[in-house]
Design a protein around this motif. Structure first.
Motif, short mmCIF file in Angstrom:
data_model
loop_
_atom_site.label_atom_id
_atom_site.label_comp_id
_atom_site.label_asym_id
_atom_site.label_seq_id
_atom_site.Cartn_x
_atom_site.Cartn_y
_atom_site.Cartn_z
N TYR A 39 36.38 44.05 40.69
CA TYR A 39 37.35 43.22 41.41
C TYR A 39 37.82 43.87 42.72
O TYR A 39 38.49 43.22 43.52
CB TYR A 39 38.56 42.95 40.53
CG TYR A 39 38.25 42.13 39.30
CD1 TYR A 39 38.02 40.77 39.37
CD2 TYR A 39 38.18 42.73 38.04
CE1 TYR A 39 37.72 40.01 38.24
CE2 TYR A 39 37.89 41.99 36.90
CZ TYR A 39 37.66 40.64 37.00
OH TYR A 39 37.37 39.90 35.88
N THR A 40 37.50 45.15 42.92
CA THR A 40 37.95 45.86 44.11
C THR A 40 37.31 45.26 45.35
O THR A 40 36.11 44.93 45.37
CB THR A 40 37.59 47.35 44.01
OG1 THR A 40 38.19 47.89 42.83
CG2 THR A 40 38.11 48.11 45.22
N VAL B 27 44.37 38.10 46.83
CA VAL B 27 44.26 39.43 46.25
C VAL B 27 45.59 39.86 45.64
O VAL B 27 46.66 39.37 46.02
CB VAL B 27 43.81 40.47 47.29
CG1 VAL B 27 42.50 40.05 47.95
CG2 VAL B 27 44.88 40.70 48.35
N THR C 159 35.02 36.72 40.83
CA THR C 159 34.20 37.86 41.24
C THR C 159 32.86 37.87 40.54
O THR C 159 32.76 37.58 39.35
CB THR C 159 34.97 39.17 40.95
OG1 THR C 159 36.21 39.13 41.64
CG2 THR C 159 34.19 40.38 41.44
N ASP D 17 36.46 47.84 38.25
CA ASP D 17 35.94 48.14 39.59
C ASP D 17 35.37 46.91 40.28
O ASP D 17 35.44 46.80 41.51
CB ASP D 17 34.86 49.23 39.51
CG ASP D 17 35.43 50.60 39.16
OD1 ASP D 17 36.65 50.78 39.31
OD2 ASP D 17 34.65 51.47 38.72
N LYS E 217 42.78 43.95 44.65
CA LYS E 217 41.77 43.37 43.80
C LYS E 217 41.64 41.88 44.11
O LYS E 217 42.64 41.18 44.29
CB LYS E 217 42.13 43.54 42.33
CG LYS E 217 42.36 44.99 41.91
CD LYS E 217 41.04 45.75 41.80
CE LYS E 217 41.26 47.15 41.24
NZ LYS E 217 39.98 47.84 40.96
N THR E 218 40.41 41.37 44.13
CA THR E 218 40.18 39.95 44.37
C THR E 218 40.49 39.15 43.12
O THR E 218 39.99 39.44 42.04
CB THR E 218 38.71 39.69 44.77
OG1 THR E 218 38.43 40.41 45.98
CG2 THR E 218 38.47 38.20 45.00
N LEU F 205 42.11 43.03 35.69
CA LEU F 205 41.75 43.14 37.11
C LEU F 205 41.68 44.58 37.59
O LEU F 205 41.39 44.83 38.76
CB LEU F 205 42.74 42.35 37.96
CG LEU F 205 42.72 40.84 37.77
CD1 LEU F 205 43.84 40.17 38.57
CD2 LEU F 205 41.37 40.25 38.17
N SER F 206 41.92 45.55 36.71
CA SER F 206 41.77 46.95 37.10
C SER F 206 40.30 47.35 37.18
O SER F 206 39.97 48.40 37.75
CB SER F 206 42.50 47.87 36.12
OG SER F 206 41.88 47.85 34.83
#
Length: 244
Positions: free
Chosen positions: A128-129, A9, A41, A126, A17-18, A123-124
């Motif tokens: 990836y959260t 992460v 993801t 959602d 984030k993954t 990666l911002s």
């Protein structure tokens, strides 16, 4: 053995984030062996292009196909010399596509094999959260500013206990995890330009005519990483000369 994923992460605006997730899966031919599934993801989309330049260029996401993908690393119980690394794509309409690398690098050569190279997207987003109350093992690889930085990485596989040689003069970071039947090494670095909206994946596949791919020594892996990094960076600056 725990069935938890191992998640690499990175923090974006303070939120984890993954980047990729790794799960060990029982091999169908042996209860004592475990294959690897390496996931990006879910909820992604896919776009094919014939050149790196076309991949780098901004493309309307309406041209992308809904697609989940993963890379699997197989023990190959029926072979004393080879392992199979497979890239599997499952599209929204349930159709599939796959690419395969057969390699002697792990068993026979006792060296290192590149599973894939990836330039991460934004990666911002959602998706990836990390899930709420995530109980997976977490490996933190730092922080990312997608408005300023691109994250690129290579996943490398070797025999269990085969440690990758860290070279402090190479401009990258490195983390190795020891799993039931493999070592998995992540190499990553940043380019100080804005992230793409989408990720770009490079998978080395083999054909029957080519035969199995040999293993690479640690310095050859570093050279390959640098070559792939520079190939993408060159295409990026050609497409967006104002950022160079």
């Amino acid at each position: 053995m725990s069935n938890k994923k191992i998640r690499f992460v990175i923090k974006v605006d303070g939120v984890q984030k993954t980047v990729i997730a790794v799960r060990q899966v029982k091999n169908s031919g042996s209860k004592e062996l475990f294959d690897l599934n390496i996931h990006t993801t879910s909820g992604g989309r896919s776009y094919k292009a014939s050149t790196v330049g076309e991949l780098v260029a901004t493309v309307d996401e309406e041209n992308f196909r809904e697609c989940d993908q993963h890379i699997s690393v197989h023990c190959n119980t029926k072979s004393d010399s080879t392992n199979t690394i497979k890239k599997s794509l499952i599209f929204g309409d349930k159709s599939t596509d796959s690419h395969v690398q057969i390699t002697t690098g792990i068993k026979k050569d006792n060296l290192f094999v590149p599973a894939f190279f990836m330039v991460c997207g934004d990666l911002s987003r959602d998706r990836y959260t990390l899930p709420v109350d995530c109980e997976d093992e977490i490996i933190d690889i730092g922080e990312l500013r997608p408005s300023r930085d691109q994250l690129r990485l290579m996943v490398v596989v070797s025999q269990k206990g085969k440690e990758f040689t860290f070279h402090e003069e190479h401009p990258s970071n490195l983390k190795t995890i020891n799993l039931s039947n493999f070592n998995l090494t992540l190499i990553w670095s940043f380019l100080n330009v804005p992230s793409h909206p989408q990720a770009i994946n490079f998978f080395i596949r083999t054909t029957r005519d080519q035969g199995a791919m040999r293993g690479l020594d640690w310095w050859e892996i570093y050279n390959l990483y640098t070559d792939m990094n520079m190939t993408h960076a060159s295409a990026y600056f050609d497409a967006y000369p104002s950022t160079s």
